[in-house]
Structure formats: C-alpha cells, structure tokens
Design a protein around this motif. Structure first.
Motif, PDB file in Angstrom:
ATOM      1  N   TYR A  73       0.854  -1.187   0.000  1.00 40.76           N
ATOM      2  CA  TYR A  73       0.000   0.000   0.000  1.00 40.76           C
ATOM      3  C   TYR A  73       0.891   1.238   0.000  1.00 40.76           C
ATOM      4  O   TYR A  73       1.754   1.393   0.862  1.00 40.76           O
ATOM      5  CB  TYR A  73      -0.931   0.030   1.213  1.00 40.76           C
ATOM      6  CG  TYR A  73      -1.981  -1.048   1.158  1.00 40.76           C
ATOM      7  CD1 TYR A  73      -3.065  -0.940   0.298  1.00 40.76           C
ATOM      8  CD2 TYR A  73      -1.868  -2.187   1.940  1.00 40.76           C
ATOM      9  CE1 TYR A  73      -4.017  -1.956   0.227  1.00 40.76           C
ATOM     10  CE2 TYR A  73      -2.817  -3.202   1.879  1.00 40.76           C
ATOM     11  CZ  TYR A  73      -3.891  -3.069   1.017  1.00 40.76           C
ATOM     12  OH  TYR A  73      -4.833  -4.066   0.938  1.00 40.76           O
ATOM     13  N   SER A  75      -0.173   4.326   0.433  1.00 40.31           N
ATOM     14  CA  SER A  75      -0.685   5.352   1.336  1.00 40.31           C
ATOM     15  C   SER A  75      -1.382   4.695   2.525  1.00 40.31           C
ATOM     16  O   SER A  75      -1.758   3.526   2.447  1.00 40.31           O
ATOM     17  CB  SER A  75      -1.660   6.264   0.590  1.00 40.31           C
ATOM     18  OG  SER A  75      -2.759   5.523   0.110  1.00 40.31           O
ATOM     19  N   PRO A  76      -1.587   5.457   3.605  1.00 38.37           N
ATOM     20  CA  PRO A  76      -2.217   4.880   4.793  1.00 38.37           C
ATOM     21  C   PRO A  76      -3.687   4.505   4.576  1.00 38.37           C
ATOM     22  O   PRO A  76      -4.202   3.628   5.250  1.00 38.37           O
ATOM     23  CB  PRO A  76      -2.086   5.963   5.857  1.00 38.37           C
ATOM     24  CG  PRO A  76      -1.587   7.178   5.188  1.00 38.37           C
ATOM     25  CD  PRO A  76      -1.114   6.817   3.837  1.00 38.37           C
ATOM     26  N   SER A  77      -4.354   5.178   3.641  1.00 39.97           N
ATOM     27  CA  SER A  77      -5.730   4.815   3.290  1.00 39.97           C
ATOM     28  C   SER A  77      -5.971   5.228   1.843  1.00 39.97           C
ATOM     29  O   SER A  77      -5.223   6.049   1.298  1.00 39.97           O
ATOM     30  CB  SER A  77      -6.742   5.497   4.228  1.00 39.97           C
ATOM     31  OG  SER A  77      -6.887   6.855   3.893  1.00 39.97           O
ATOM     32  N   ASP A  79      -7.929   7.251   0.480  1.00 42.23           N
ATOM     33  CA  ASP A  79      -8.188   8.676   0.279  1.00 42.23           C
ATOM     34  C   ASP A  79      -6.974   9.560   0.553  1.00 42.23           C
ATOM     35  O   ASP A  79      -6.994  10.747   0.241  1.00 42.23           O
ATOM     36  CB  ASP A  79      -9.346   9.126   1.174  1.00 42.23           C
ATOM     37  CG  ASP A  79     -10.650   8.428   0.819  1.00 42.23           C
ATOM     38  OD1 ASP A  79     -10.825   8.048  -0.365  1.00 42.23           O
ATOM     39  OD2 ASP A  79     -11.478   8.248   1.726  1.00 42.23           O
ATOM     40  N   ASP A  80      -5.925   9.001   1.154  1.00 43.90           N
ATOM     41  CA  ASP A  80      -4.733   9.774   1.502  1.00 43.90           C
ATOM     42  C   ASP A  80      -3.727   9.783   0.354  1.00 43.90           C
ATOM     43  O   ASP A  80      -3.707   8.890  -0.492  1.00 43.90           O
ATOM     44  CB  ASP A  80      -4.058   9.195   2.745  1.00 43.90           C
ATOM     45  CG  ASP A  80      -4.882   9.400   4.005  1.00 43.90           C
ATOM     46  OD1 ASP A  80      -5.682  10.348   4.046  1.00 43.90           O
ATOM     47  OD2 ASP A  80      -4.716   8.598   4.940  1.00 43.90           O
TER      48      ASP A  80
END
Length: 140
Positions: A73, A75-77, A79-80
């Motif tokens: 991944y 990004s952390p989520s 949307d980030d």
C-alpha cells in the motif's frame, strides 16, 4: 489448538521475527497472540539495511526490498496521498509504504537518506519477500 491455528501462529511468529517489529498483538478467529522482544532493539528490515559502504557513498542507487510477503500500500488509506512520490527526499526513518500480511500492517522505512528515483510496484500489488519496491539515490 487445531492444525489451522497452529499454522497461523507459526506464520505470525515468522512475520514478527522477519518484519523488524519489537511488539505485536494479533487476534484472529479466537486466537489471540501478543509478542514482544524484551530489551532488544527492533530488528531492521532487510530492505532498510543496505551495506554500510553503500550508505557512505553519495549518489549510490539503493534498492529497497520487501521484508515480508503481503499486499503493498502506497498510502495509509485509499483517500490519503502516497507516503512518497518520485523525486521526494527521504530520511532513514521515513515511511515509504505499508505491507499488509495476515491483517497486520507493517510500515516500511527507507533505511537510507536520499531521493526516491523509482517506485517499482503499485498500490494493491501482492509482493514477495525480497522483491524490489523502491530505488533511492543516496545523499549525505
């Protein structure tokens, strides 16, 4: 403990030992495990530990590899923004990405100071142990 739980426990312990963690707590299907290394500093991930002579050499191109098997991944989520992009300057402790394995997310540090030159995988890709993830040009 049945065979499936024993296999899961063995995988968890392997990930803990190979993932550079100093503490981990996991609960899966009625099996709860808490692991901690007493007084020992966390192991550095193979990806985050280039040879000393490579670190000292300004301009060396270092390949950061996956310290464990899992899903990459950026990004952390969803949307980030990604942790890093090509051209970003990173320090040894900068988080480059996350790798999820058995519902445990492990932050992958750069391990060197430098500039991100290449990102070799895409978010959501399955990565293998020791698979190249990033190329970083070292700087002092």
């Amino acid at each position: 403990m049945d065979k499936e739980q024993l296999k899961s426990l063995e995988e968890i312990v392997h990930l803990f030992n190979e993932g550079g963690l100093s503490k981990m707590k996991v609960t899966l299907e009625g099996l709860s495990v808490e692991l901690e290394k007493d007084g020992a500093p966390p192991l550095s991930a193979p990806a985050a530990a280039p040879a000393a002579e490579e670190k000292e050499e300004t301009g060396a191109l270092i390949t950061v590899t996956a310290p464990l098997v899992g899903v990459f991944y950026a990004s952390p989520s969803p949307d980030d923004a990604p942790y890093v992009a090509i051209g970003d300057r990173v320090s040894e402790n900068s988080t480059l990405c996350l790798i999820e394995s058995m519902k445990v997310f492990t932050e992958i540090p750069a391990g060197v100071s430098g500039v991100v030159e290449e990102i070799l995988v895409h978010s959501g890709d399955y990565v293998e142990y020791d698979q190249p993830l990033f190329k970083i040009r070292t700087v002092k």
